[in-house]
Design a protein around this motif. Structure first.
Motif: not given
Ligand SMILES: [Zn+2]
Length: 290
Positions: A46-53, A93-101
């Protein structure tokens, strides 16, 4: 006696048969699990997840493209398999989950992995929290006082706890030598051989022997440095016990690889062999002195 022997033989045969059935079903289970994970890794990220990373993990941009792709695949599996829970009113939020993952999956690159099999849930507090645990002091004396913490995990617990503000700060500063997420997930790697002894699952007895020789000497050196107040690349919290030592050296390996390699070449070599990575090639570290 003969009769007994026959009964035993039958029992052994039944058990063996059951073992084969178990073995077949577990082989099938592993096959299905691997196929499901392959599909997850192959899904478009997902592009939104990539932006978070890219926004929260500056180290991601420094990774070679093939490592970036591998990391994103691992994140897809990790987020599909692990349960996240917000604590003390924290809304996930996705930010929390994706940043930790993404930080957790940095430890999995280049290795065959079962994605932290002992771990089911990640509990996230907004910031530092108080952990209430009964601690045995002496005889019948127990201390039930609270202890301030930023994170924790334990074997058999199935969960790992993190303070979100510290997890985010750790990702934002990839070369300060401290990373809460890497620290706690290193403990999970330690559990993969069903022991909490500071040695992750290694392939051969020879590797365990070399690991024990190098780590024992480095652990003793860190204990001495802590006692004499000598400056060191490693946080002296690692001198607490071998399990904390492995978690602390993992933080240093990924965050201060050049300094660690310069001061502790044998320790660095052991970690590079286990993690199948050389973070000194992509680190954001600018100095080699502690
Ligand atoms: Zn620890």
């Amino acid at each position: 006696m003969r009769h007994g022997f026959t009964l035993l033989a039958c029992a052994a045969k039944r058990f063996h048969g059951g073992g084969e059935a178990y073995s077949n079903s577990s082989t099938m289970f592993r096959f299905l699990k691997q196929r499901r994970r392959q599909r997850l890794r192959a899904q478009p990220f997902p592009p939104a997840w990539r932006s978070i990373i890219t926004g929260n993990l500056p180290i991601f941009r420094r990774l070679p493209p093939e490592d970036q792709a591998e990391l994103l695949g691992h994140v897809q599996v990790f987020l599909a398999e692990k349960h996240f829970e917000g604590c003390s009113g924290l809304e996930l939020t996705d930010e929390i989950r994706v940043t930790i993952a993404a930080q957790a999956c940095l430890l999995l690159l280049h290795r065959a992995t079962d994605y932290y099999p002992e771990l089911t849930s990640i509990l996230v507090y907004p910031s530092g929290y108080t952990s209430y645990e009964a601690r045995h002091l002496d005889g019948n004396i127990w201390d039930e006082g609270g202890e301030p913490r930023l994170g924790q995990t334990a074997r058999w617990l199935g969960s790992l706890v993190l303070a979100w503000d510290d997890a985010k700060r750790g990702a934002a500063h990839p070369s300060d030598g401290r990373n809460l997420v890497l620290h706690e997930f290193a403990h999970q790697l330690d559990y993969e051989d069903f022991k909490t002894d500071g040695a992750p699952a290694l392939a051969t007895r020879a590797e365990y022997l070399t690991w024990a020789r190098v780590m024992s000497r480095e652990f003793a050196a860190l204990q001495s440095a802590g006692e004499t107040g000598t400056s060191t690349v490693l946080d002296t919290y690692g001198a607490t016990n071998p399990a904390e030592f492995f978690a602390v050296v993992t933080e240093a390996f990924f965050e201060r690889p050049r300094a660690l390699r310069g001061r502790h070449p044998e320790l660095y070599a052991q970690l590079a062999r286990f993690f199948r990575q050389d973070p000194s090639r992509y680190s954001a570290e600018t100095t080699t002195t502690p």
